[in-house]
Scaffold this active site. Structure first.
Site, PDB file in Angstrom:
ATOM      1  N   ALA A 170     -10.089   3.112  -1.693  1.00 21.89           N
ATOM      2  CA  ALA A 170      -9.115   4.158  -1.356  1.00 21.89           C
ATOM      3  C   ALA A 170      -8.709   4.936  -2.604  1.00 21.89           C
ATOM      4  O   ALA A 170      -8.665   6.173  -2.603  1.00 21.89           O
ATOM      5  CB  ALA A 170      -7.892   3.538  -0.687  1.00 21.89           C
TER       6      ALA A 170
ATOM      7  N   GLY B  80     -13.767  -3.407  -3.480  1.00 24.60           N
ATOM      8  CA  GLY B  80     -12.509  -3.789  -2.864  1.00 24.60           C
ATOM      9  C   GLY B  80     -11.938  -2.640  -2.045  1.00 24.60           C
ATOM     10  O   GLY B  80     -12.169  -1.464  -2.352  1.00 24.60           O
ATOM     11  N   CYS B  81     -11.190  -2.972  -0.999  1.00 23.36           N
ATOM     12  CA  CYS B  81     -10.708  -1.940  -0.077  1.00 23.36           C
ATOM     13  C   CYS B  81      -9.687  -1.022  -0.760  1.00 23.36           C
ATOM     14  O   CYS B  81      -9.749   0.208  -0.616  1.00 23.36           O
ATOM     15  CB  CYS B  81     -10.122  -2.566   1.174  1.00 23.36           C
ATOM     16  SG  CYS B  81      -8.868  -3.820   0.890  1.00 23.36           S
ATOM     17  N   LEU B  82      -8.761  -1.586  -1.537  1.00 27.22           N
ATOM     18  CA  LEU B  82      -7.757  -0.752  -2.196  1.00 27.22           C
ATOM     19  C   LEU B  82      -8.413   0.083  -3.294  1.00 27.22           C
ATOM     20  O   LEU B  82      -8.052   1.249  -3.502  1.00 27.22           O
ATOM     21  CB  LEU B  82      -6.637  -1.615  -2.784  1.00 27.22           C
ATOM     22  CG  LEU B  82      -5.926  -2.541  -1.800  1.00 27.22           C
ATOM     23  CD1 LEU B  82      -4.807  -3.312  -2.508  1.00 27.22           C
ATOM     24  CD2 LEU B  82      -5.358  -1.766  -0.625  1.00 27.22           C
TER      25      LEU B  82
END
Lengths: 349, 349, 349, 349
Positions: free
Chosen positions: B163, B158-160
């Site tokens: 990060a 997932g992108c979050l």
């Protein structure tokens, strides 16, 4: 009716600060309602709740099958109803409210054109109560004020048409525009003009960092401009373009001056037309209004420039599509219909 | 598969500039397709058409009932397939491609968690091929590179989560973060992270001039952070907030330094972890990356500051949700799986 | 004074709809003026002109060397003056107006801290009239109302500090927040918070499609939070981040619940504190306010969630940096100082 | 030279992916430099650093008083120099580089007009090296390709002029446009077209949620359109309007068809002109390009519609002001000057 749409929400806000009305929010039957706004779906503030309590009637303890629109139609007649509804619903409700003795201000396109044939040609569908087209008064007070006092049904104009007509109509009637040559209107509109329904074309990712032409001479506001300005369709060019902003309309118009007109006649025609109008501001030659100066107001602001030699001119017209382009103008029409000062409820403070 | 979504479009762009692949766009059966993007719906440029011709196979003259995904599953096995599809479709297609001998990089959340129970708890539905959860390798190359070479199924993170994990994981494993106190991750995401489906919450009028928290500890990317960083759920706080921008993720993290850690240990841990990593940039202490510097790249950029006295620290992590947060990372995983230089196709020029 | 800045413009708008004041716009000497806003530089509408005529005194036919501020200082004392000026000018003007018998509401940071030493530490310059720091009342009416009635000098709080303090202060004083662990405030601010001066960092091309952390624990609003909430600096972490929106502040706060607190205590503490406050709205647990719902209002809206197990909590606070974060709060303070209903001039309609 | 401005940055990006050049970044003497971009001021990524190392010459160990421009002028002649500099600096540097035997592509307006008188009339200042105006070739390859091969000095066109000329020039030369009536060009430009200098008019708070006309017939790109299209000034109307987007130009043009032209002639004229052009895309009648489809490319895309009866037409032209409107076109010109394939370095992948 239709207080959940963008124009409807704005109308509620205007009416809440209007001293002479006790507004009542009427709900459509559930299957005809539009979705509520996610942006404003949060709990209203205490101050707003308090204000709403002051104005909203208690919901009737009626059978759930009946909507408050039905209640209103069956009870003692209301003085006036604002229809901020899609055309199909306006076509159904307007005749019923009129029959019940309630004056109607309709914000849709249902009653803006004067004949059933024109409605069919531009809207692509037949008109279910075309006898009302002759009854309806086109609600642009600056042009049509004298007919509003007695109007039972007012067709609130299209937002792009209002921007164009307030600019071109006085010039056309003063003979400033050359009768043979092209008249161009390049209109730019904010996204709320497209309504609240979720569509790919109005998603954030589609609109942000973007700009596009979405309609040209087939736009439904075009016949309103041709009618009010008495322009022949063959010499008019129009386009509607989508700005990456929430609200506001800015239209730029281009034309040749009439041979008989002097350079100063354009400014004079605008100044004469609007000297006494509280909601139209004429800028000095060479200055132009921007969107930010009209948003959240009922003003239409006009800038212009005559380019010599060559007798060409450009005029810029800016307004808020939800203000002077919809809800503000609807309240202005209401004021004119009921003999109130036209600025009632419409001043910025 | 799924080349019409935001991540899919980005993936196609990355693969077109990748020297070692001959990509093939596979279509789902019509009823499972997502709507095309209005923004990009215009005719592609000649240069792009030319490039696409070079890569796209001619559409097979097959019976219309069969999609090109079906064709691909029945023909000679492809080397790899990228699934930029919703979870439900990934759950159907991944096992079939694996059975056909094709290695799978899945961009959905279908295979990111390690047990069926965890999947059910966080995604609220049962997993239809939970035997693959142990087969799947979590595709964060900077952390998990050694397992990618042999991976048959890669779960693109997932992108979050990416990060947060690239920031917290090396700190956690170096013992820089105090093991008792709160770890906070305040994540902000651009709108394309929500996918291309039209919804009121992602309409232009809802998002522009706005900002809001849309999810907290129940966000599906949370368990990926807990897993990778070996954080206990009880001491982690997370929120996801919607930025009025098209793309990009910026997460700000806050925590206490471990008692045994010295002020410089945080910077040292990041510098050590990423000295040789082409796609992670560590800023000097007190400098922070912004969204604009990572958008349209496969970089994750990290800024940090230790605040003394008090042994507190904040770390900022920025990436493009469609780049290092989705399509770029998928290509990086592909490169690692097939023994290519990891930067192939991912450099900015 | 300072009616050309963003907060000053907003203040003028609020005062124009305030029934109990006859506002007078005072100009600084020319060399101390800030540039006018290009956005609003267009001619004001007739309605506004009319309204302004009603309120604005005719400009005195004085020698050009004297500004209207000088005139005001030399004439009969005004009841109150709002200083929407930079710190340096507030430091010069506040003592002079106070000496002239005029009560002062200062919107700058000049009088927000209680000692000269604190001012020097946070603002990096000496205070030229530090004797006024003990005279000044910190103008957060919900916390400090009882001291406002007699205040001669009110320091209007910082916008980020107001967002944090309205959320944290009642929780801290009710003992809901664990006294040992980290308290985090991740604040996001619209661009108008940076003032009207042209700088590269606030140009359209820098801000649009972007997001960045621009300040952390050295932010000047931090000591206001530490003071009001009686928080030790060593356990507080703060960052300020720039949103690509014109106005609005949203702060997300994270902390551990005190061991003695029960889950419902957080909501109870907020509900108790603000039950009678017109300008603070407490959302039910799990609901969160967005920016759009507070912009152009004087409301602060609070959302919260307690996450169990683990006794962690997050609180969201949203307000308009030019409303409750500056001009609206200044008017609220004024109302409290002069014994008027606090909502005078501040309701949305 | 001038690699710190918006066009210069874009040019560097294009040249880094150009196979046939070894670019060298030349610095102006410090007092003539423009401020660096805050948006991109963060440390470049490792991948970019690596790429830059590969291309950038080591800085000469020269005396600090001499800039690298001076070094370059005194050393062995470079093959070509791109001047992405303000007019004043281009006027100084172009003659010096030409004397040194270096071919010059100038992105400013210094050499776009053909006479000193025209330059003075439109730019309001005298031309310090007007003998070069006859030497300069106007760098619009689709119109002027045959003169580029031998050109020593190329004047890269204005962005708005390129959008208008690519649309109108083939129509005008094919006799499709009526020779007597008005030709209107309503151009909309993104903010990066205004350059990087900080000004109130291009601050975020001025531009966002706004739209305005900022220039009309006095715009400096107008004479380029009159020249290329051989239009008489008296029958042309132009305006330039500021879009709240970072980059992109979209111009909408309106005119009457010539009496001798048939409806299909317009589409035929565009199709004929651009059939073999890689960077101009002609849409089918009634379809229009949007900004998002051209941004970050060197494409110009044209849409058109003929409205009958009435023989009126509208044409939409979209391009990226930093691509085909500046840096991309400069590289295209460079390719044509040096006998390279014109698409070298300009394809999207």
């Amino acid at each position: 009716v239709g207080h959940g749409g963008y124009a409807g929400e704005e109308l509620v806000a205007y009416l809440q600060r209007h001293d002479a009305v006790a507004p009542l929010l009427l709900d459509l039957p559930r299957h005809e309602r539009r979705p509520a706004s996610p942006r404003d779906g949060s709990a209203p503030s205490k101050a707003i709740l308090q204000a709403r309590q002051a104005i909203a009637q208690p919901p009737p303890a009626a059978a759930p099958a009946r909507s408050s629109v039905e209640e209103a139609l069956e009870g003692p007649p209301l003085d006036a109803v604002f229809l901020a509804t899609p055309i199909g619903i306006s076509l159904k409700l307007a005749p019923r409210f009129l029959s019940a003795g309630t004056r109607v201000i309709d914000l849709s396109g249902a009653f803006r054109l004067s004949t059933a044939a024109a409605f069919e040609a531009w809207y692509g569908t037949t008109h279910s109560c075309s006898e009302l087209l002759q009854v309806a008064v086109y609600g642009l007070p600056e042009i049509n004020r004298q007919r509003l006092a007695a109007a039972r049904l007012v067709a609130n104009p299209g937002c792009l048409a209002t921007a164009a007509n307030l600019a071109l109509s006085p010039l056309q009637h003063a003979g400033v525009i050359d009768a043979q040559s092209l008249v161009v209107c390049d209109a730019k509109s904010g996204v709320s003009g497209a309504g609240k329904e979720s569509r790919a074309a109005t998603s954030f990712c589609s609109v942000t960092d973007n700009f596009s032409l979405y309609s040209s001479m087939a736009h439904r506001h075009v016949p309103e401009i041709l009618d009010v300005c008495r322009l022949e369709q063959e010499r008019f060019l129009f386009s509607a373009q989508l700005l990456p902003v929430r609200r506001g309309v800015l239209a730029t118009m281009y034309f040749q001056l009439d041979r008989g007109a002097e350079t100063g006649d354009l400014e004079a025609a605008l100044a004469d037309a609007y000297a006494a109008e509280p909601f139209v501001d004429v800028y000095p030659s060479g200055s132009f209004p921007n969107l930010a100066s009209v948003v959240h107001t009922n003003q239409c602001r006009l800038g212009h420039e005559v380019v010599e030699p060559g007798r060409r001119a450009l005029v810029v017209s800016a307004l808020d599509n939800l203000g002077k382009g919809a809800a503000g103008q609807a309240v202005q029409n209401f004021n004119a219909m009921f003999g109130l000062a036209e600025t009632t409820g419409l001043l910025p403070s």
